[in-house]
Design a protein around this motif. Structure first.
Motif, PDB file in Angstrom:
ATOM      1  N   HIS A   9       0.791  -1.229   0.000  1.00 39.66           N
ATOM      2  CA  HIS A   9       0.000   0.000   0.000  1.00 39.66           C
ATOM      3  C   HIS A   9       0.825   1.281   0.000  1.00 39.66           C
ATOM      4  CE1 HIS A   9      -3.623  -2.313   0.504  1.00 39.66           C
ATOM      5  NE2 HIS A   9      -4.350  -1.222   0.611  1.00 39.66           N
ATOM      6  N   ASP A  49      -8.800  -5.371   4.566  1.00 40.64           N
ATOM      7  CA  ASP A  49      -8.815  -4.582   3.333  1.00 40.64           C
ATOM      8  C   ASP A  49     -10.119  -4.881   2.611  1.00 40.64           C
ATOM      9  OD1 ASP A  49      -6.669  -3.072   1.406  1.00 40.64           O
ATOM     10  OD2 ASP A  49      -8.254  -4.114   0.318  1.00 40.64           O
ATOM     11  N   HIS A  62     -11.143  -4.799  -0.418  1.00 40.98           N
ATOM     12  CA  HIS A  62     -11.189  -5.505  -1.703  1.00 40.98           C
ATOM     13  C   HIS A  62     -10.840  -6.985  -1.635  1.00 40.98           C
ATOM     14  CE1 HIS A  62     -11.374  -1.334  -3.185  1.00 40.98           C
ATOM     15  NE2 HIS A  62     -12.252  -1.893  -3.974  1.00 40.98           N
ATOM     16  N   CYS A  65      -5.644  -3.432  -7.703  1.00 41.00           N
ATOM     17  CA  CYS A  65      -6.110  -4.816  -7.577  1.00 41.00           C
ATOM     18  C   CYS A  65      -7.285  -5.099  -8.503  1.00 41.00           C
ATOM     19  CB  CYS A  65      -6.481  -5.114  -6.128  1.00 41.00           C
ATOM     20  SG  CYS A  65      -7.715  -3.997  -5.441  1.00 41.00           S
ATOM     21  N   CYS A 117       0.220  -0.691  -4.748  1.00 42.83           N
ATOM     22  CA  CYS A 117      -1.071   0.008  -4.901  1.00 42.83           C
ATOM     23  C   CYS A 117      -0.884   1.344  -5.606  1.00 42.83           C
ATOM     24  CB  CYS A 117      -1.720   0.225  -3.546  1.00 42.83           C
ATOM     25  SG  CYS A 117      -2.171  -1.314  -2.728  1.00 42.83           S
ATOM     26  N   CYS A 129      -3.439   4.306  -6.831  1.00 42.06           N
ATOM     27  CA  CYS A 129      -4.845   3.928  -6.651  1.00 42.06           C
ATOM     28  C   CYS A 129      -5.423   4.741  -5.511  1.00 42.06           C
ATOM     29  CB  CYS A 129      -4.951   2.444  -6.345  1.00 42.06           C
ATOM     30  SG  CYS A 129      -6.588   1.936  -5.839  1.00 42.06           S
ATOM     31  N   ASN A 162     -10.655   1.398  -8.741  1.00 38.50           N
ATOM     32  CA  ASN A 162     -12.017   1.062  -8.334  1.00 38.50           C
ATOM     33  C   ASN A 162     -12.762   2.162  -7.581  1.00 38.50           C
ATOM     34  OD1 ASN A 162     -10.778   0.861  -5.705  1.00 38.50           O
ATOM     35  ND2 ASN A 162     -10.071  -1.149  -6.329  1.00 38.50           N
ATOM     36  N   ARG A 219      -9.343  10.782  -3.725  1.00 39.70           N
ATOM     37  CA  ARG A 219      -8.841   9.420  -3.559  1.00 39.70           C
ATOM     38  C   ARG A 219      -7.446   9.260  -4.180  1.00 39.70           C
ATOM     39  NH1 ARG A 219      -9.314   4.192  -1.153  1.00 39.70           N
ATOM     40  NH2 ARG A 219      -8.499   2.717  -2.664  1.00 39.70           N
TER      41      ARG A 219
HETATM   42  S1  SF4 Z   1      -4.823  -1.404  -5.272  1.00 40.71           S
HETATM   43 FE1  SF4 Z   1      -6.114   0.209  -4.391  1.00 40.71          FE
HETATM   44  S2  SF4 Z   1      -8.050  -0.760  -3.882  1.00 40.71           S
HETATM   45 FE2  SF4 Z   1      -6.561  -2.384  -4.249  1.00 40.71          FE
HETATM   46  S3  SF4 Z   1      -5.769  -2.935  -2.240  1.00 40.71           S
HETATM   47 FE3  SF4 Z   1      -4.412  -1.354  -3.095  1.00 40.71          FE
HETATM   48  S4  SF4 Z   1      -5.208   0.618  -2.386  1.00 40.71           S
HETATM   49 FE4  SF4 Z   1      -6.812  -0.918  -2.053  1.00 40.71          FE
END
Ligand code: SF4
Lengths: 209, 467
Positions: free
Chosen positions: B63, B129, B131, B347, B407, B410, B429, B435
Motif C-alpha cells: 500500500h 482490506d 477488496h 487490484c 497500490c 490507486c 475502483n 482518492r
Molecule cells: S490497489 Fe487500491 S483498492 Fe486495491 S488494495 Fe491497493 S489501495 Fe486498495
C-alpha cells in the motif's frame, strides 16, 4: 472497551449519502502506526479550507461553534462505504462521537463501530430526515440515546425505537473484549481444527512451504 | 436442505454459535499488508496475545511502498517507513511470512494471493482490506474486515460473524468484443447502486460469468465492496481448477485430486433459495466510464453526464456536489473530456491479461502530449512476466512510465499523487473525492479505455481503435 451508557449530547447532521471512509479520514491524515492521533484529520477534506492546512471551512457543519461538543452524528445512506480502514471509526471516536444514526451503514464500517464502542443506530430515512432538518434548524439541539431500552429521543417529545442484535447490544453495554471471550473457547477451536485438518488436509498441508 | 455455495462453505467452517446469534467461523487464511497489518500486530503484541497459527498468515508490502524503480523502505509518504518497519518487525516477532520489498513475490495483496495459490476454492480468507472480496472469484469465501477483527482472527483463527443474506446476480448473454469485466462491474453498479448488495454475499452466476477467465472474474468480484456486499463469490469450475493447478501453495498428488473433488461439489444446489435474485444481460454492456464521485455515477462511454432528472432519486442527493467536484455540467459528452493523466494499475486491473490488452492498444502509438501516463503492474511476478513478453517496451515506447508493483496511485497516502483538478482516467475502483490525490478528478474505466484515452488525450472508446 469503554461500556456504552445512556447519554444526552449535541447531535450534528451530516446529510450526505455514501460518505466514504476516505472522506471520514483521508489516507494522508493517517501518519502513524497507531489507533490514535486521528481526530484532527476527521473529515479533513471538508472541514478545512485547503488540504494540508487547518483553517476551518465555516460552511462545514462541525465548524459551527454550536456543534463543538457533538457526540452524535446523524448521517445519510450507506455511511462508511469504501476502504475498510478502522481509522475512520478511531477518528470519529477520538473526536467524541459515540453514536452514529443513519438509514444504512457499510457492513465493515458498522462492525468497526461495534468493535470500538460506537453505537450504529439504523432508522428509516423517513424518520432521520425530519430529525436532521430539526438539528439543522436549531444547531446545538440535543438527542438522547438509550441503548438498554433501544430508544432515541429529542428535546421536543420525539421518541423512536431502534433495532440492534441482542449480542451486539450486550457487548456494547458490557464493554467486554471479544478476543478474550473467544480465547476461552480455545479448546473447541483446536478440536474443530484437528478434525477439519483430517477431512480437508489439502487446505493445510501446503502452508509450511 | 438445498444450499447455496456460500452456505456450503460457511457450514463447513462454522464452529458453533457461542451466544446463539453470531456464528464462530474458522478462518483458513489471513492476509496482512503494511497499511493496516502493522497496527493490528502491534496492538496484539502490546496486549501480549500470540498469533495462533502464523503458518496461515501471509503479509505483504503493497500500500505505502513507492513504485519508482530503485525504491527502498524510504517513501515519498512522510511517515511511510514507520508502517513498513512496524510490519517487518511485527511479522518477524510473530513468525509470519512476509513478502517484503525485495521478494520476487511482492505485489498487491489481492493479486499475489490468487497468483501464489494462497486463496483456494472452498477456503475462508480474510484481510483487513475491503477488496478482499476479489478473491471470491476463485470460489473462496473471502471478505474484508477492520483491524480489530483482524486482531481477533490472528489471535483465535476465527471470527464472530453474522450470516449475511444471500443474493444471486445471474448475468446472461455474453460481453461484446472490447467490453470487459470492469465495464460489467461498473454497469452493475450503475444499475443497482452502491448500496445494491448491502448485507449480502453476492454469487455471480450465468453464462456471461462462466465465460470469464479467472483474471476477469477477479475484476468482477473486486468491485463487490463497492456494492456494499459482505463479499462476492463465483462457483469453482474447470476454469478455476486449471488456474489453481501448479501454483505455489496449491495442493499436489492425492491431495490435489481430493481437493478438486471437494471444489467441484461447491455449487449452489438447483433449488437453493436466495434472499434476493437479480438478473442482468451482459450483451447490453458497453465500455463504461464514471463521471462522478461514487462508482454508481457511471455511463456508457458514448454517453453524456446525465441531468439530475435522468438519474434515480437515490442518486440525486450528491449530484450537484459531484458535478462541482468533477468540474462538469449536465449534457457534457464523456468523450469530449480532455485528460491530464492515465493510470493502469490496482487490484482491479493490473494482472497480466489487463496489461496485454492495454499493450495491444498502445502498440505502435503514442500517448498524447501533456498526458502523464503510468502503468503499475499488480505484482512483481506480473511485472516479470510482462517484461519477458516485451510489454514494458510497448508501454515505454508509447510514453507510459513502467513501475515497480504496488497500490501506487490507486489511493493517495500523503506521498505521490496526481495534481489538484487533474482529470485522470484510471483502471482503479474508487473515484471518491481526493482518492488519487488532493482535488484529483478520477474517471474509472477498463485498462483498454485508459490506454485508448491516453493516446487520444481525451476519454476515448477503445473499440474505435484498430488493434
Ligand atoms: S490497489 Fe487500491 S483498492 Fe486495491 S488494495 Fe491497493 S489501495 Fe486498495
Amino acid at each position: 472497551m469503554e461500556p456504552f451508557t445512556t447519554f444526552t449530547a449535541v447531535a450534528a447532521p451530516l446529510m450526505r449519502d455514501n460518505v466514504d471512509t476516505d472522506a471520514i479520514i483521508p489516507s494522508r491524515e493517517i501518519r502513524q502506526v497507531s489507533k490514535s492521533g486521528l481526530a484532527d484529520g476527521l473529515f479533513a477534506g471538508w472541514r478545512y479550507l485547503s488540504i494540508g492546512e487547518r483553517d476551518p471551512d465555516p460552511d462545514f457543519m462541525l465548524n459551527d461553534p454550536a456543534l463543538k461538543n457533538a457526540r452524535i452524528l446523524v448521517a445519510g445512506e450507506n455511511f462508511g462505504c469504501g476502504s475498510s480502514r478502522e481509522h475512520a471509526v478511531w477518528a470519529l471516536a477520538e473526536y467524541g462521537f459515540r453514536t452514529i444514526i443513519a438509514p444504512s451503514f457499510n457492513p465493515i464500517f458498522r462492525k468497526n463501530c461495534l468493535a470500538n464502542g460506537v453505537l450504529p443506530v439504523v432508522l428509516a430515512a423517513s424518520i432521520i430526515d425530519p430529525i436532521a432538518r430539526g438539528l439543522a434548524a436549531a444547531p446545538g439541539s440535543l438527542l438522547t440515546v438509550n441503548l438498554e431500552e433501544q430508544i432515541l429521543q429529542d428535546e421536543v417529545g420525539g421518541r423512536w425505537t431502534f433495532e440492534i442484535e441482542s449480542e451486539e447490544k450486550r457487548a456494547l453495554l458490557s464493554g467486554l473484549d471479544p478476543i478474550a471471550l473467544t480465547l476461552t473457547l480455545s479448546d473447541t477451536i483446536a478440536a474443530f481444527r484437528d478434525l477439519d485438518e483430517r477431512e480437508r488436509s489439502w487446505a493445510y498441508s501446503t502452508l509450511s512451504r | 436442505m438445498q444450499r447455496t455455495i456460500f452456505d456450503k462453505i460457511w457450514d463447513g467452517h462454522r464452529i458453533g454459535s457461542p451466544t446463539g446469534e453470531t456464528d464462530l467461523v474458522f478462518v483458513d487464511r489471513i492476509l496482512l499488508h503494511e497499511r493496516t497489518g502493522g497496527v493490528a500486530l502491534k496492538s496484539l503484541l502490546a496486549r501480549d496475545i500470540a498469533v495462533r497459527d502464523p503458518d496461515h498468515v501471509f503479509a505483504v508490502m503493497d500500500h505505502i511502498v513507492d513504485t519508482f524503480p530503485g525504491r527502498t523502505s524510504e517513501t515519498l509518504m512522510p511517515t511511510g517507513k514507520d508502517f513498513i518497519v512496524a510490519t517487518r518487525e511485527g511479522t518477524h516477532a510473530a513468525g509470519i511470512r512476509l513478502f517484503d520489498l525485495d521478494s520476487p513475490d511482492q505485489g498487491i495483496v489481492h493479486v499475489i494471493s490468487p497468483e501464489l495459490g494462497i486463496v483456494l476454492p472452498g477456503t475462508t480468507l480474510i484481510c483487513p482490506d475491503s477488496h478482499t472480496c476479489s478473491q471470491g472469484a476463485l470460489g473462496a469465501l473471502a471478505w474484508g474486515i477492520g483491524s480489530t477483527e483482524a486482531e481477533h482472527a490472528l489471535a483465535t483463527s476465527t471470527l464472530r460473524v453474522q450470516r449475511p443474506g444471500r443474493m444471486r446476480i445471474t448475468i446472461s448473454g455474453r460481453l461484446a468484443r472490447g467490453v470487459t469485466a470492469k465495464d460489467l462491474a461498473l454497469a452493475l453498479l450503475g444499475r443497482f447502486g452502491v448500496g445494491g448488495a448491502a448485507g449480502h454475499i453476492v454469487e455471480y452466476a450465468g453464462s456471461a460469468v462462466e465465460a470469464l477467465d479467472i483474471e476477469q472474474r477477479l475484476t468482477l468480484c473486486n468491485m463487490g465492496t463497492e456494492f456494499a456486499a459482505f463479499s462476492a463469490i463465483i462457483a469453482p469450475d474447470a476454469t478455476t481448477v486449471d488456474y489453481v493447478k501448479g501454483r505455489r501453495y496449491a495442493p499436489v498428488g492425492d491431495e490435489w485430486d481430493r481437493a478438486v473433488r471437494d471444489w467441484l461439489a461447491l455449487r449452489s444446489d438447483a433449488e437453493a433459495v436466495f434472499d434476493t435474485e437479480l438478473t442482468f444481460d451482459a450483451g447490453d454492456v458497453a465500455p463504461m466510464v464514471t463521471w462522478g464521485t461514487t462508482p454508481q455515477q457511471v455511463v456508457a462511454i458514448d454517453g453524456a453526464v446525465p441531468a439530475v432528472g435522468e438519474i434515480g432519486k437515490a442518486m440525486a442527493e450528491g449530484y450537484p456536489r459531484a458535478l462541482q467536484y468533477m468540474g462538469l455540467e449536465a449534457g457534457t459528452a464523456l468523450e469530449s473530456l480532455t485528460i491530464d493523466a492515465a493510470f493502469i494499475g490496482s487490484c482491479t486491473n493490473s494482472r497480466i491479461s489487463d496489461l496485454r490488452r492495454a499493450a495491444a492498444i498502445l502498440d505502435g502509438r503514442k500517448v498524447a502530449p501533456g498526458v502523464k501516463a503510468i502503468c503499475v503492474p499488480g505484482s512483481s511476478n506480473v511485472k516479470r512476466q510482462a517484461e519477458e513478453e516485451g510489454l514494458h517496451h510497448v508501454f515505454q515506447r508509447a510514453g507510459f512510465e513502467w513501475r515497480e508493483s504496488g497500490c501506487s496511485m490507486c489511493f493517495f497516502a500523503g506521498g505521490e499523487s496526481f495534481g489538484p483538478q487533474d482529470r485522470v482516467v484510471s483502471s482503479t475502483n474508487r473515484n471518491f473525492e481526493s482518492r488519487q490525490g488532493p482535488g484529483t478528478r478520477t474517471h474509472l474505466a477498463s485498462p483498454e479505455t485508459v490506454a485508448a484515452s491516453a493516446i487520444a488525450g481525451h476519454i476515448a472508446d477503445p473499440r474505435k481503435l484498430e488493434i
